[in-house]
Design a protein around this motif. Structure first.
Motif, PDB file in Angstrom:
ATOM      1  N   HIS A  69      43.745  45.362  46.195  1.00  0.00           N
ATOM      2  CA  HIS A  69      42.971  45.610  44.973  1.00  0.00           C
ATOM      3  C   HIS A  69      43.088  47.094  44.641  1.00  0.00           C
ATOM      4  CE1 HIS A  69      40.294  44.453  41.776  1.00  0.00           C
ATOM      5  NE2 HIS A  69      39.915  45.722  41.852  1.00  0.00           N
ATOM      6  N   PHE A  70      44.128  47.423  43.872  1.00  0.00           N
ATOM      7  CA  PHE A  70      44.410  48.812  43.493  1.00  0.00           C
ATOM      8  C   PHE A  70      45.270  48.735  42.231  1.00  0.00           C
ATOM      9  CE2 PHE A  70      46.827  52.897  44.301  1.00  0.00           C
ATOM     10  CZ  PHE A  70      45.752  53.733  44.047  1.00  0.00           C
ATOM     11  N   LYS A  95      42.155  36.978  56.387  1.00  0.00           N
ATOM     12  CA  LYS A  95      42.354  37.564  55.058  1.00  0.00           C
ATOM     13  C   LYS A  95      41.953  39.036  55.101  1.00  0.00           C
ATOM     14  CE  LYS A  95      39.653  34.367  53.491  1.00  0.00           C
ATOM     15  NZ  LYS A  95      38.650  33.793  52.622  1.00  0.00           N
ATOM     16  N   VAL A  96      42.839  39.878  54.595  1.00  0.00           N
ATOM     17  CA  VAL A  96      42.578  41.316  54.590  1.00  0.00           C
ATOM     18  C   VAL A  96      42.513  41.785  53.140  1.00  0.00           C
ATOM     19  CG1 VAL A  96      43.420  43.581  55.319  1.00  0.00           C
ATOM     20  CG2 VAL A  96      43.845  41.568  56.770  1.00  0.00           C
ATOM     21  N   ALA A  97      41.432  42.464  52.774  1.00  0.00           N
ATOM     22  CA  ALA A  97      41.322  43.050  51.438  1.00  0.00           C
ATOM     23  C   ALA A  97      41.654  44.532  51.540  1.00  0.00           C
ATOM     24  CB  ALA A  97      39.913  42.868  50.882  1.00  0.00           C
ATOM     25  N   LEU A  98      42.687  44.954  50.818  1.00  0.00           N
ATOM     26  CA  LEU A  98      43.119  46.359  50.852  1.00  0.00           C
ATOM     27  C   LEU A  98      42.538  47.094  49.655  1.00  0.00           C
ATOM     28  CD1 LEU A  98      46.778  47.605  51.457  1.00  0.00           C
ATOM     29  CD2 LEU A  98      45.267  48.659  49.777  1.00  0.00           C
ATOM     30  N   LEU A  99      41.849  48.192  49.933  1.00  0.00           N
ATOM     31  CA  LEU A  99      41.268  49.012  48.876  1.00  0.00           C
ATOM     32  C   LEU A  99      41.581  50.486  49.147  1.00  0.00           C
ATOM     33  CD1 LEU A  99      38.576  46.806  49.727  1.00  0.00           C
ATOM     34  CD2 LEU A  99      38.330  47.402  47.325  1.00  0.00           C
ATOM     35  N   VAL A 100      41.493  51.275  48.083  1.00  0.00           N
ATOM     36  CA  VAL A 100      41.778  52.707  48.169  1.00  0.00           C
ATOM     37  C   VAL A 100      40.561  53.466  47.646  1.00  0.00           C
ATOM     38  CG1 VAL A 100      43.311  54.549  47.377  1.00  0.00           C
ATOM     39  CG2 VAL A 100      44.247  52.261  47.824  1.00  0.00           C
ATOM     40  N   ASP A 101      39.889  54.169  48.540  1.00  0.00           N
ATOM     41  CA  ASP A 101      38.699  54.955  48.163  1.00  0.00           C
ATOM     42  C   ASP A 101      37.718  54.163  47.293  1.00  0.00           C
ATOM     43  OD1 ASP A 101      39.579  57.348  49.509  1.00  0.00           O
ATOM     44  OD2 ASP A 101      41.010  57.621  47.885  1.00  0.00           O
ATOM     45  N   LEU A 125      41.185  50.040  54.547  1.00  0.00           N
ATOM     46  CA  LEU A 125      40.914  51.222  53.721  1.00  0.00           C
ATOM     47  C   LEU A 125      42.146  52.108  53.771  1.00  0.00           C
ATOM     48  CD1 LEU A 125      37.206  51.857  54.826  1.00  0.00           C
ATOM     49  CD2 LEU A 125      38.053  50.627  52.791  1.00  0.00           C
ATOM     50  N   HIS A 126      42.774  52.310  52.618  1.00  0.00           N
ATOM     51  CA  HIS A 126      44.085  52.963  52.597  1.00  0.00           C
ATOM     52  C   HIS A 126      44.081  54.235  51.747  1.00  0.00           C
ATOM     53  CE1 HIS A 126      48.127  51.478  54.073  1.00  0.00           C
ATOM     54  NE2 HIS A 126      48.445  52.639  53.519  1.00  0.00           N
ATOM     55  N   GLY A 127      42.891  54.841  51.636  1.00  0.00           N
ATOM     56  CA  GLY A 127      42.796  56.058  50.839  1.00  0.00           C
ATOM     57  C   GLY A 127      42.410  57.245  51.697  1.00  0.00           C
ATOM     58  N   HIS A 128      41.568  58.108  51.107  1.00  0.00           N
ATOM     59  CA  HIS A 128      41.130  59.318  51.824  1.00  0.00           C
ATOM     60  C   HIS A 128      39.723  59.144  52.373  1.00  0.00           C
ATOM     61  CE1 HIS A 128      44.346  60.814  49.134  1.00  0.00           C
ATOM     62  NE2 HIS A 128      44.633  61.538  50.195  1.00  0.00           N
ATOM     63  N   GLU A 129      39.331  57.942  52.708  1.00  0.00           N
ATOM     64  CA  GLU A 129      37.983  57.694  53.236  1.00  0.00           C
ATOM     65  C   GLU A 129      37.781  58.537  54.508  1.00  0.00           C
ATOM     66  OE1 GLU A 129      40.361  55.250  53.048  1.00  0.00           O
ATOM     67  OE2 GLU A 129      39.817  54.174  51.232  1.00  0.00           O
ATOM     68  N   THR A 130      36.658  59.225  54.573  1.00  0.00           N
ATOM     69  CA  THR A 130      36.351  60.030  55.763  1.00  0.00           C
ATOM     70  C   THR A 130      35.851  59.106  56.888  1.00  0.00           C
ATOM     71  OG1 THR A 130      34.051  60.260  55.102  1.00  0.00           O
ATOM     72  CG2 THR A 130      35.601  61.977  54.313  1.00  0.00           C
ATOM     73  N   ILE A 155      30.771  52.102  55.342  1.00  0.00           N
ATOM     74  CA  ILE A 155      31.251  50.829  54.764  1.00  0.00           C
ATOM     75  C   ILE A 155      31.106  49.713  55.795  1.00  0.00           C
ATOM     76  CG2 ILE A 155      33.365  49.611  54.036  1.00  0.00           C
ATOM     77  CD1 ILE A 155      34.182  52.244  52.589  1.00  0.00           C
ATOM     78  N   ARG A 156      31.485  50.009  57.014  1.00  0.00           N
ATOM     79  CA  ARG A 156      31.430  49.005  58.089  1.00  0.00           C
ATOM     80  C   ARG A 156      29.984  48.512  58.277  1.00  0.00           C
ATOM     81  NH1 ARG A 156      30.977  48.850  63.478  1.00  0.00           N
ATOM     82  NH2 ARG A 156      32.397  47.422  64.558  1.00  0.00           N
ATOM     83  N   ALA A 157      29.063  49.468  58.308  1.00  0.00           N
ATOM     84  CA  ALA A 157      27.657  49.108  58.528  1.00  0.00           C
ATOM     85  C   ALA A 157      27.076  48.395  57.310  1.00  0.00           C
ATOM     86  CB  ALA A 157      26.854  50.363  58.827  1.00  0.00           C
ATOM     87  N   ARG A 158      27.422  48.897  56.126  1.00  0.00           N
ATOM     88  CA  ARG A 158      26.826  48.366  54.899  1.00  0.00           C
ATOM     89  C   ARG A 158      27.285  46.943  54.583  1.00  0.00           C
ATOM     90  NH1 ARG A 158      24.761  51.729  50.414  1.00  0.00           N
ATOM     91  NH2 ARG A 158      25.175  53.488  51.795  1.00  0.00           N
ATOM     92  N   PHE A 159      28.582  46.675  54.846  1.00  0.00           N
ATOM     93  CA  PHE A 159      29.127  45.371  54.435  1.00  0.00           C
ATOM     94  C   PHE A 159      29.338  44.407  55.602  1.00  0.00           C
ATOM     95  CE2 PHE A 159      30.041  48.295  51.014  1.00  0.00           C
ATOM     96  CZ  PHE A 159      29.569  47.576  49.931  1.00  0.00           C
ATOM     97  N   GLY A 160      29.161  44.895  56.827  1.00  0.00           N
ATOM     98  CA  GLY A 160      29.206  44.011  57.990  1.00  0.00           C
ATOM     99  C   GLY A 160      30.557  43.363  58.234  1.00  0.00           C
TER     100      GLY A 160
END
Ligand SMILES: O=C(O)c1ccccc1N[C@@H]1O[C@H](COP(=O)(O)O)[C@@H](O)[C@H]1O
Length: 234
Positions: free
Chosen positions: A36-37, A62-68, A88-93, A100-105
């Motif tokens: 999804h980019f 299923k893997v959802a790929l997102l960028v920032d 996560l394939h962007g500049h996520e710190t 993200i891991r905690a929020r979306f489980g």
């Protein structure tokens, strides 16, 4: 840790059609990726996702790929794709990965761009918060895409790493070069997009089948040559 008794996983990424998805599933891919980019030729519109991803249910992760992504986009993509893993394939710190891991489980695979040894200095910080790490070639400055560029990097840079997290290799892999890559580095899996395409965004069922077969063969022969695997098997 790379090279333990976890199953070696093969991911086919950038799937946009039922034909490509079926080829990946029938070939035995463990993971299928949906991008999804909007700048990517592999972008899958949210409206098209549910019908497509339903074909993978129970057959591959299923893997959802997102960028920032921001939280609103994550929520929409998760609703449409119902992923097992977020890539996560962007500049996520590291802090954002943990958030993200905690929020979306959901488990998170963080992509790290690699061109030089110094690029791996961040590995411990990401390994502490991500469920798995994906190495990809670092794009040129100003490149349109942060990944999916069909470009390999010097695999020797990621040889012998041990961070107690599954490690996956990507970046310009093909059915032809994956045996060489896996002969050089111990990984828990491989991920491919461009190398199974006839043109950007156009997957080739033949190339998907050839890649899965070559990667599976190479992974099993490299584990047979690994002294730790031999000891475990005896
Ligand atoms: O595939 C894309 O279009 C893409 C877009 C934005 C970020 C990452 C993307 N793909 C990922 O990049 C690596 C390497 O791909 P390639 O085999 O070199 O084409 C892979 O993990 C893809 O999932």
């Amino acid at each position: 840790m790379a090279g333990d008794d976890r199953r070696f996983e093969i991911k086919i990424c950038g799937i946009r059609t039922a034909e490509a998805l079926d080829a990946a599933l029938e070939a035995g891919a463990d993971l299928v990726g949906f991008v999804h980019f909007p700048k990517s030729p592999r972008h899958l519109a949210l409206a098209d996702a549910p019908a497509l991803v339903a074909r993978a249910a129970g057959r591959a992760g299923k893997v959802a790929l997102l960028v920032d992504p921001d939280d609103a986009l994550l929520q929409d993509v998760i609703a449409a794709v119902t992923p097992d893993i977020l890539q996560l394939h962007g500049h996520e710190t590291p802090e954002r990965v943990a958030d993200i891991r905690a929020r979306f489980g959901l488990p998170v695979m963080k992509a790290l761009p690699v061109a030089r040894r110094e690029d791996l200095a961040v590995l411990p910080a990401y390994a502490a918060v991500a469920d798995r790490i994906l190495f990809d070639a670092k794009p040129d400055p100003g490149a349109l895409l942060p990944g999916g560029n069909g470009r390999p990097f010097d695999w020797a840079l990621v040889a012998g790493l041990d961070v107690n997290r599954p490690l996956m290799l990507s970046g310009g892999l093909t059915a032809d070069n994956v045996p060489q890559a896996l002969g050089l580095v111990r990984m828990d899996g491989v991920d491919v997009s461009s190398g199974v395409e006839d043109a950007p965004g156009v997957k080739s069922p033949d190339k998907i089948r050839a890649f899965v077969a070559a990667a599976r063969r190479a992974a099993s022969s490299s584990s047979l040559q690994d002294p730790l695997s031999k000891a475990r098997a005896s």
